[in-house]
Design an enzyme around this catalytic site. Structure first.
Site, PDB file in Angstrom:
ATOM      1  CB  CYS A   1      -0.885   0.014   1.242  1.00 12.01           C
ATOM      2  SG  CYS A   1      -1.958  -1.415   1.300  1.00 12.01           S
TER       3      CYS A   1
ATOM      4  CE1 TYR B   1      -3.354  -9.911   0.389  1.00 14.15           C
ATOM      5  CE2 TYR B   1      -5.312  -8.523   0.378  1.00 14.15           C
ATOM      6  CZ  TYR B   1      -4.089  -8.861   0.920  1.00 14.15           C
ATOM      7  OH  TYR B   1      -3.600  -8.157   1.984  1.00 14.15           O
TER       8      TYR B   1
ATOM      9  CB  ALA C   1      -2.458 -12.650   2.614  1.00 15.20           C
ATOM     10  CG  HIS C   2      -1.724  -9.050   4.772  1.00 12.81           C
ATOM     11  ND1 HIS C   2      -1.441  -8.748   3.463  1.00 12.81           N
ATOM     12  CD2 HIS C   2      -0.543  -9.328   5.350  1.00 12.81           C
ATOM     13  CE1 HIS C   2      -0.125  -8.838   3.270  1.00 12.81           C
ATOM     14  NE2 HIS C   2       0.433  -9.192   4.403  1.00 12.81           N
TER      15      HIS C   2
ATOM     16  NE  ARG D   1       1.365 -10.479  -0.716  1.00 13.18           N
ATOM     17  CZ  ARG D   1       1.607  -9.279  -0.261  1.00 13.18           C
ATOM     18  NH1 ARG D   1       0.649  -8.368  -0.241  1.00 13.18           N
ATOM     19  NH2 ARG D   1       2.801  -8.950   0.163  1.00 13.18           N
TER      20      ARG D   1
ATOM     21  CG  ASP E   1       3.448  -9.983   5.999  1.00 13.25           C
ATOM     22  OD1 ASP E   1       4.182 -10.962   6.199  1.00 13.25           O
ATOM     23  OD2 ASP E   1       3.169  -9.552   4.878  1.00 13.25           O
TER      24      ASP E   1
ATOM     25  NE  ARG F   1       8.671  -3.522   6.431  1.00  8.93           N
ATOM     26  CZ  ARG F   1       8.733  -4.065   7.633  1.00  8.93           C
ATOM     27  NH1 ARG F   1       8.677  -3.288   8.702  1.00  8.93           N
ATOM     28  NH2 ARG F   1       8.844  -5.357   7.787  1.00  8.93           N
TER      29      ARG F   1
ATOM     30  CB  CYS G   1      14.388  -0.904   4.987  1.00 14.08           C
ATOM     31  SG  CYS G   1      12.993  -0.980   6.108  1.00 14.08           S
TER      32      CYS G   1
ATOM     33  CB  CYS H   1      11.009   3.603  11.146  1.00  9.83           C
ATOM     34  SG  CYS H   1      10.863   4.306   9.479  1.00  9.83           S
TER      35      CYS H   1
ATOM     36  CB  CYS I   1       6.759   3.148   4.193  1.00 11.94           C
ATOM     37  SG  CYS I   1       7.186   1.675   5.145  1.00 11.94           S
TER      38      CYS I   1
ATOM     39  CB  CYS J   1      10.634   6.135   2.668  1.00 15.78           C
ATOM     40  SG  CYS J   1      12.053   5.131   3.146  1.00 15.78           S
TER      41      CYS J   1
HETATM   42 FE1  SF4 Z   1      11.923   1.181   5.811  1.00 15.08          FE
HETATM   43 FE2  SF4 Z   1      11.113   3.135   7.417  1.00 15.08          FE
HETATM   44 FE3  SF4 Z   1      11.460   3.577   4.798  1.00 15.08          FE
HETATM   45 FE4  SF4 Z   1       9.441   2.094   5.604  1.00 15.08          FE
HETATM   46  S1  SF4 Z   1       9.785   4.262   6.052  1.00 15.08           S
HETATM   47  S2  SF4 Z   1      10.822   1.639   3.945  1.00 15.08           S
HETATM   48  S3  SF4 Z   1      10.310   1.027   7.332  1.00 15.08           S
HETATM   49  S4  SF4 Z   1      13.021   3.067   6.286  1.00 15.08           S
END
Ligand code: SF4
Ligand code: ADP
Length: 695
Positions: free
Chosen positions: A31, A172, A174-175, A226, A267, A322, A345, A348, A351, A363
């Site tokens: 998403c 789909y 899932a989740h 999925r 997830d 991510r 990544c 956190c 996103c 992000c």
């Molecule tokens: Fe990774 Fe944080 Fe960026 Fe999401 S916002 S992709 S968790 S660094």
């Protein structure tokens, strides 16, 4: 540079039904808060992923019929032919870079309240809607005609997806976001017909949708399934063993198995709660049950971990949401033999907060995310410098580091001056707190990249004052001097400073997060932590104090701990952890006063007060900008011309304290906009307006 031969296996093609992925890098559906409202922005974002080397780039979930929609969340829609052009734009953007485009068709059923369409939601049985809110809506049990309708809607959506140009079409399950989850769950599905009861029966609708989809589009499109490998609800839900039985029963039917674990919060666990490759115990063994390719996620950023997943027979395709957001060019960087350039990544979930707040994805690590079309920003490329101006950036926190890096990449000559002995600012401090070590990647990535830029000089132990700045003779000054936590209790709920007897002396010792992060912990055993900030830090510091042997009471005006982390999918995990650590939680409480040996808490509803005996109080409330240098320079604006200064700007927390993502964005924005034409009052980004229908 040539890529390391150890990683060759990641660049092998993988056949998925009638199509072939050119390598093993697979951007799974995710998403993004843009969806049908910001279709061109979403398409451009997906296109950049394809440009970055992902062999497969998927959309987020796509509603197939107005009888199941998930307003207020903004996903995609394929309700009728009018939705095809927006979807085709996504497929085209992905194809432009020789990648496969996947689409996640979704029928949410009991997971959508249908407040927009006002249709009655459908489910396997009569049941309350299972959304994030306690919406006063129920789904009604489907009869055979409803099932036939759903099969037709799904088939029509698959045909439209094919027409839009997609190569991989999802079923789909899932989740907890798909009606199929509820059919699969013994807990929810209590039907007495052939769609309820045994696992075969509970899987029947999934099987039918897979067969229908294959029959409709399977000649040219791969059909992916999925599937949640455990919904972590214990015996009432689908547990791992039964889920593996389900894989066995459908084994060869889909062209691809896309595996997830439980709901989205499980997830996409944050780095505070799960390391890289955390889903391995669930995924292990699935490949023995099917000959079809398997993709799974695990916040993979290390190419060695990816290789290990493939070599050990866990996964065929390395799934990423991510890691592909933080670095859309992750595959290219491995391919080009420069994995050290990967912007990893940090886990956190900022996103995720875009989707949760129905705003375009952001992000922390990748400030260009969501701005590819709106602002024309690119995760790797910046426009060349607009002049030979020299820039002084003060402060090497997230804002200053990103600012210096982005300016440096544009080709400007930059000096970055930092008062402390190390870079990173708040990130360096916070990364030392329990569970936040991966946050140091915000600093490490930027410091690593800055080393490669000869036009950027970094000076530590250089606390600058206005006099020095005026003497240096830089034309442009960007001040990224950060912020400090307040010590007076003022935040959202308390607007008057606390009546403190005499600061630290006399009354209860008061501490701020800055004290704790500098290693100054309360000496007494009983600590009241007052959280009127509501993001992660209050909960993290409660954990720090408990682990340091203090007995902690966490009081907050909110209904729960770290309330905003509902948006990062962590709230349940945070509150569970604090309760398990023995932290006493007092919701709906505002800090009303401080005595010598007790704090006074007032109920946010009745105002009734109570006294809480404690030895110290930690105030996690609000921050104030460290903008003294900015104000001093502003006061001497008359001297700027003689000093050769054209502009002084304040960015990041020193402008307005916010998230790390906001600080990084501010640094990037300063660099992107330097020497750009003044746009006056114009909207500073592109936007898509609804085309008016004829009256
Ligand atoms: Fe990774 Fe944080 Fe960026 Fe999401 S916002 S992709 S968790 S660094
Ligand atoms: P942001 O999140 O906006 O980047 P931080 O608080 O993380 O803010 O970082 C601010 C950095 O600025 C800190 O590392 C701090 O040491 C540094 N700093 C603050 N004032 C000065 C100054 N006058 N001269 C040089 N560095 C400064």
């Amino acid at each position: 540079m040539a890529r390391d031969s150890r990683y060759d296996i990641l660049f092998e093609p993988v056949r998925i039904g009638p199509v072939t992925a050119k390598n093993r890098f697979y951007q799974v559906p995710h998403c993004n808060g843009m969806g049908f409202r910001d279709a061109s922005a979403m398409a451009a974002m997906r296109g950049v992923k394809a440009e970055g080397g992902w062999a497969v780039v998927c959309t987020e979930q796509c509603e197939i019929h107005p009888s199941s929609e998930i307003a207020p969340f903004i996903e995609l829609r394929l309700w009728d032919d009018r939705d095809i052009p927006a979807l085709a734009r996504v497929a085209d953007a992905v194809h432009e870079h020789d990648a496969l485009a996947g689409i996640e068709l979704a029928y949410n059923g009991p997971n959508g309240s249908n407040f927009y369409s006002r249709e009655v939601p459908l489910g396997p049985t009569h049941m309350p809607i299972a959304t994030f809110a306690y919406d006063p809506v129920q789904a009604r049990a489907m009869d055979k005609a409803d099932i036939a309708n759903l099969r037709r809607w799904h088939r029509n959506a698959a045909l439209r997806a094919q027409q839009a140009g997609f190569d991989i079409v999802y079923v789909y399950a899932a989740h907890g976001y798909s009606i199929l989850d509820y059919f699969l769950s013994r807990h929810h599905n209590t039907r007495g017909d052939e769609y309820g009861g045994s696992l075969e029966n509970r899987l029947r609708l999934a099987r039918e949708l897979l067969e229908d989809t294959k029959e409709a589009v399977g000649e040219t499109c791969a059909v992916a399934f999925r599937f949640s490998l455990d919904n972590l609800r214990g015996a009432v839900g689908l547990e791992r063993a039964e889920a593996h039985d389900a894989v066995g029963l459908l084994a060869e039917l889909p062209d691809l198995w896309d595996l997830v674990v439980s709901g989205w919060d499980n997830d996409s666990r944050t780095s505070r709660f799960a390391p890289e490759a955390a889903q391995e115990p669930f995924v292990a063994g699935v490949k023995k049950l099917t000959s079809k390719p398997v993709v799974g996620v695990g916040r993979f950023t290390s190419p060695d971990t990816m290789v290990s997943q493939v070599k050990r027979g866990l996964l065929d395709l390395i799934g990423a949401a991510r890691p592909s957001i933080a670095d859309p060019f992750l595959p290219k960087k491995i391919e080009e033999g420069r994995p050290e350039d990967i912007r990893e990544c940090i886990g956190c979930n900022i996103c995720v907060s875009g989707d949760m707040t129905q705003t375009p994805i952001r992000c922390t690590q990748n400030p260009a995310m969501g701005e590819e079309w709106r602002k024309g920003w690119h995760p790797e490329r910046l426009p060349p410098k607009g002049s030979d101006t020299k820039v002084l950036v003060v402060g090497a926190g997230p804002a200053g580091l990103e600012c210096a890096l982005a300016l440096g990449k544009r080709g400007y000559r930059v000096v970055l001056a930092e008062a402390g002995r190390e870079p990173g600012g708040r990130v360096a401090r916070e990364a030392r707190l329990p569970g936040l070590s991966e946050w140091a990647r915000v600093r490490d990535y930027r410091v690593g990249q800055l080393h490669k830029l000869p036009n950027v000089e970094v000076y530590y132990e250089s606390a600058l004052d206005a006099e020095q700045v005026l003497e240096f003779g830089f034309e442009r000054i960007a001040l990224a001097t950060g912020a400090t936590w307040r010590r007076d209790g003022v935040a959202r709920t308390r607007l008057e400073p606390l009546p403190v007897p005499s600061g630290l002396a006399g009354g209860l010792p008061l501490f701020t997060p800055d004290d704790l992060m500098a290693g100054r912990l309360p000496e007494g055993a009983r600590v009241l932590l007052y959280d009127d900030d509501h993001y992660y830090l209050g909960g993290v510091l409660a954990e720090l104090l408990t682990r340091a042997g203090r007995r902690v009471t966490l009081a907050t005006p909110a209904a729960d701990v770290s309330n905003w982390t509902h948006n990062t999918l962590e709230q349940t995990a945070i509150q569970t952890r604090l309760l398990e650590l023995g932290v006493e939680i007092r919701p709906h409480r505002v800090l009303a006063g401080l005595g010598a040996e007790a704090a006074e808490l007032a109920c946010t509803y009745t105002g009734r007060t109570e006294s809480l005996a404690c030895d110290a109080v930690v105030l996690v409330t609000a921050r104030l900008p460290e903008d003294g240098l900015y104000r001093e320079l502003k006061a001497r604006e008359a001297d700027w011309k003689a000093a050769g200064i054209a502009s002084v700007d304040v960015i990041g927390d020193a402008c307005a304290p916010g998230t790390i993502a906001m600080a990084v964005y501010a640094g990037r924005r300063y660099a992107e906009e330097l020497d750009a034409p003044d746009i006056g009052d114009a909207v500073p980004f592109r936007r898509e307006l609804t085309e008016l229908a004829p009256l």
